[in-house]
Design a protein around this motif. Sequence first.
Motif, PDB file in Angstrom:
ATOM      1  N   UNK A 179      42.251  46.266  27.703  1.00  0.00           N
ATOM      2  CA  UNK A 179      41.868  44.897  28.053  1.00  0.00           C
ATOM      3  C   UNK A 179      40.913  44.276  27.028  1.00  0.00           C
ATOM      4  N   UNK A 207      34.140  44.382  26.428  1.00  0.00           N
ATOM      5  CA  UNK A 207      34.517  44.510  27.834  1.00  0.00           C
ATOM      6  C   UNK A 207      34.186  45.891  28.397  1.00  0.00           C
ATOM      7  N   UNK A 241      25.239  50.615  38.992  1.00  0.00           N
ATOM      8  CA  UNK A 241      25.721  50.756  40.357  1.00  0.00           C
ATOM      9  C   UNK A 241      25.583  52.195  40.847  1.00  0.00           C
ATOM     10  N   UNK A 290      32.045  55.895  49.419  1.00  0.00           N
ATOM     11  CA  UNK A 290      33.270  55.129  49.195  1.00  0.00           C
ATOM     12  C   UNK A 290      33.098  54.171  48.040  1.00  0.00           C
ATOM     13  N   UNK A 307      37.680  52.892  39.191  1.00  0.00           N
ATOM     14  CA  UNK A 307      37.963  51.713  38.368  1.00  0.00           C
ATOM     15  C   UNK A 307      37.664  51.978  36.905  1.00  0.00           C
ATOM     16  N   UNK A 361      33.744  44.050  46.815  1.00  0.00           N
ATOM     17  CA  UNK A 361      32.304  44.229  46.914  1.00  0.00           C
ATOM     18  C   UNK A 361      31.802  45.316  45.975  1.00  0.00           C
ATOM     19  N   UNK A 362      32.721  45.959  45.300  1.00  0.00           N
ATOM     20  CA  UNK A 362      32.304  46.979  44.339  1.00  0.00           C
ATOM     21  C   UNK A 362      32.211  46.339  42.970  1.00  0.00           C
ATOM     22  N   UNK A 363      31.001  46.315  42.426  1.00  0.00           N
ATOM     23  CA  UNK A 363      30.750  45.617  41.165  1.00  0.00           C
ATOM     24  C   UNK A 363      31.676  46.060  40.045  1.00  0.00           C
ATOM     25  N   UNK A 364      31.845  47.374  39.954  1.00  0.00           N
ATOM     26  CA  UNK A 364      32.622  47.902  38.830  1.00  0.00           C
ATOM     27  C   UNK A 364      34.080  47.467  38.927  1.00  0.00           C
ATOM     28  N   UNK A 365      34.664  47.693  40.105  1.00  0.00           N
ATOM     29  CA  UNK A 365      36.092  47.356  40.174  1.00  0.00           C
ATOM     30  C   UNK A 365      36.291  45.859  40.102  1.00  0.00           C
ATOM     31  N   UNK A 402      34.569  43.866  38.169  1.00  0.00           N
ATOM     32  CA  UNK A 402      34.586  43.543  36.739  1.00  0.00           C
ATOM     33  C   UNK A 402      35.892  43.958  36.098  1.00  0.00           C
ATOM     34  N   UNK A 403      36.383  45.115  36.512  1.00  0.00           N
ATOM     35  CA  UNK A 403      37.628  45.591  35.899  1.00  0.00           C
ATOM     36  C   UNK A 403      38.769  44.642  36.208  1.00  0.00           C
ATOM     37  N   UNK A 436      38.381  41.589  34.308  1.00  0.00           N
ATOM     38  CA  UNK A 436      38.754  41.807  32.922  1.00  0.00           C
ATOM     39  C   UNK A 436      40.259  41.760  32.724  1.00  0.00           C
ATOM     40  N   UNK A 437      40.970  42.433  33.650  1.00  0.00           N
ATOM     41  CA  UNK A 437      42.429  42.438  33.608  1.00  0.00           C
ATOM     42  C   UNK A 437      42.978  41.028  33.600  1.00  0.00           C
ATOM     43  N   UNK A 448      39.796  47.903  50.799  1.00  0.00           N
ATOM     44  CA  UNK A 448      39.672  49.309  51.145  1.00  0.00           C
ATOM     45  C   UNK A 448      38.253  49.739  51.439  1.00  0.00           C
ATOM     46  N   UNK A 449      37.365  48.784  51.541  1.00  0.00           N
ATOM     47  CA  UNK A 449      36.019  49.167  51.988  1.00  0.00           C
ATOM     48  C   UNK A 449      36.052  49.289  53.497  1.00  0.00           C
ATOM     49  N   UNK A 466      44.996  52.549  41.203  1.00  0.00           N
ATOM     50  CA  UNK A 466      44.476  51.718  40.111  1.00  0.00           C
ATOM     51  C   UNK A 466      45.541  50.780  39.530  1.00  0.00           C
TER      52      UNK A 466
END
Lengths: 151, 740
Positions: free
Chosen positions: A34, A42, A53, A80, A88, B620-624, B626-627, B630-631, B664-665, B717
């Motif tokens: 990406x 990125x 996090x 979770x 991710x 609600x998951x910051x990382x995913x 952003x991912x 980004x996608x 999925x939370x 993913x």
Amino acid sequence: MEDVIHLQTQLLHYKVSLFKEGYLNDQFKELESLEDESNPKFVEEVVAIFFEDSHRLINELTKALEQKCIDFKKVDAYVHQLKGSSSSIGANKVQMACIAFRNYCHDMNIQGCLKCLQHVKEEFALVKNKLETLFKVEKEFLDANASNPII
Amino acid sequence: MENCYCIEPQWPADELLMKYQYISDFFIALAYFSIPLELIYFVKKSAVFPYRWVLVQFGAFIVLCGATHLINLWTFTMHSRTVAVVMTTAKVLTAVVSCATALMLVHIIPDLLSVKTRELFLKNKAAELDREMGLIRTQEETGRHVRMLTHEIRSTLDRHTILKTTLVELGRTLALEECALWMPTRTGLELQLSYTLHQQNPVGYTVPINLPVISQVFSSNRALKISPNSPVASLRPRAGRYVAGEVVAVRVPLLHLSNFQINDWPELSTKRYALMVLMLPSDSARQWRVHELELVEVVADQVAVALSHAAILEESMRARDLLMEQNVALDLARREAETAIRARNDFLAVMNHEMRTPMHAIIALSSLLQETELTPEQRLMVETILKSSNLLATLINDVLDLSRLEDGSLQLDIGTFNLHAVFKEVLNLIKPVTLVKKLSLTLHLGPDLPVFAVGDEKRLMQAILNVVGNAVKFSKEGSISISAIVAKSETFREIRVPDFHPVPSDSHFYLRVQVKDTGSGISPQDIPKLFTKFAQTTVGPRNSGGSGLGLAICKRFVNLMEGHIWLESEGLGKGCTATFIVKLGIADQSNESKLPYTSKIHENSIHTSFPGLKVLVMDDNGVSRSVTKGLLVHLGCEVTTAGSIEEFLRVVSQEHKVVFMDICTPGVDGYELAIRIREKFAKCHERPFMVVLTGNSDKVTKESCLRAGMDGLILKPVSIDKMRSVLSELIERRVLFETS
């Protein structure tokens, strides 16, 4: 010239080893794909968010598991989240550790949870270390490349 | 004295005679007077005398006779006329009465006689009734005895007790001297003395079963008298003075479970009898009475029933014990099977991980390698490696999902693909091997074989590869020929399969692939085993490695594609022909140029970017978050993000064409969310497409999403290609359901 090639080989080897040893999986590759001109940093940004996090979550988990009366639902929710973040990114081992952690949460096994938390901490520390090293080598290579471009 | 009736006696001086006459008359008179008195006395005593007035008459007659004789006393001497008159009167009266009596007696005596006859008759009757009552009493007693005996016999279910009790009770009831029971031996050729009353004889003494006396007893269901000298009866050692008592023998049927039909009394269906011998006491004059014989017969029947009950009970106890044992064994077997299954699953789970890791490395590194500078040959080689490893990865997935295959829950990934290209690829993959083995390889594609088809490309390729691979593996020399044609109805007649009825239609066609090799062939008895999992032929040269799974999996795939696969061979060393027919969909023209579901890395679909497409991402998951952002940014979209449901609902607006929601939370009810969004946009017609991102791939999640009205579901993913194709689908077709 040789340095650049050497750095490139080193970088490649290192990356390959990370994949081989299971620290990273396909998802990380996706992230890398990406990255382009419009979005140059990125991966680094996302990884930084991940580190933040995860730090937070791990602290919360430690606190939650230190309570006398453990709220497994809360613990489960944190794990979770951590699992989601790590998947991710593509941090494979952390993700696996989280999965195991969740199982112990469902079984309400305190000892298991503490063990898993320890494991998660270790894995996270490892992957953080590896990623930081990766970025360092990458930066070195890029710097070297910028001054002596071979491509 | 005018009339002097003085009769000068003839012999005047004979006083002695006169005296005797005098005395006799006196006594006669006395008798005559006393008889009626006696009569009266006794009649008064008896209540029943019917003819009293006859008595009176008789009495009168007698009295008058007596009076006559009395008066006669006076006539021996000189008597006056008065006396004579009285005498005459008396005589006249007497005459009258006697005549009357005589006449009366004519009537009465027959009556009296008949009374006598009646009395005799009644006496006989009484005697008869007595006899009958005696009989009834004996019968009742017999009945009582039988009931008691039966009760004794049937109060136990133990065979020995039954028989012993029978003998004891019979002995007591009938006052027998000896009672014995002879049972048939196992061979059925002899009778063995099993039980006796007095235990004086050696138990174990046998007699052959076909003695005439025994056959006679066995052929009748009555108790028969037998001679005391017969071998079954001569149980006591003979001492000289014995006159043996009468002996009776009766048969006792030995019934089996099988003899009891529902409506049948087992009269004739049994062949085995035991013999019961009963001996009356010797030196007594007793004889067997009929009722005693009947008693014996009844008892014999009852014993038979009691014995059969005991036998039934024994059987059922034995059956129950057997069942319990079997139950235990089955339980054990079940637990073992469960353990085995668990072990297998654990093994598969472990191997899953172990196998996937190196696969991952291979695929990852090959793709990385592809990205680098390569010579064309190297590129070709790397591409082959990649394709093979993709196939291998699929195979691993399939092997490790063996249970899913067996459940039938494996589903094909249907898509449009290039059929000709599939065959060419197979050829390319196999060619190196055939070159090395010096086999010639030919491919023939039918003229009407469509270029594109709809089906599961990967698995079709796997099946073809498996079959061709087998052909190559088992041929040391010669040629391999592959032919692929569209199956027409003529070809269907060739198929000798009973329940395979292919029906070509407008939307489907049947592809027939045949691979002929000139290799080592298969012997006819091995052919049925070929498709069995893990079965390998142990005979002949076919012991090269291989898991034995190939053909089994192949068959499953072919079956899933509603087809059939079979092998023919003329024998060992004569080569083999493998044929399979599968059902594929006909691709319509519009699909040809699209090919949106291929996994080839370098293909680009129509929409490579979606400039300006406004999308909203909720996670609600910051990382995913952003991912995903980004996608989407990489694909050219304008992305807004929301970190929670409230934020999401605040920010969502008509401008956003697509919203991606991570549900999925735990604690997030995505479906409720969908409903709220729909409510929000109910007024305007343009609501955004709702796509769900989730890690769960089970049916439940899919169904709830469908019910909530989601437009799509993506499994995390998410790869960039996946995202691209999802967006394409949504924009083009306005509908999507699931991509994994």
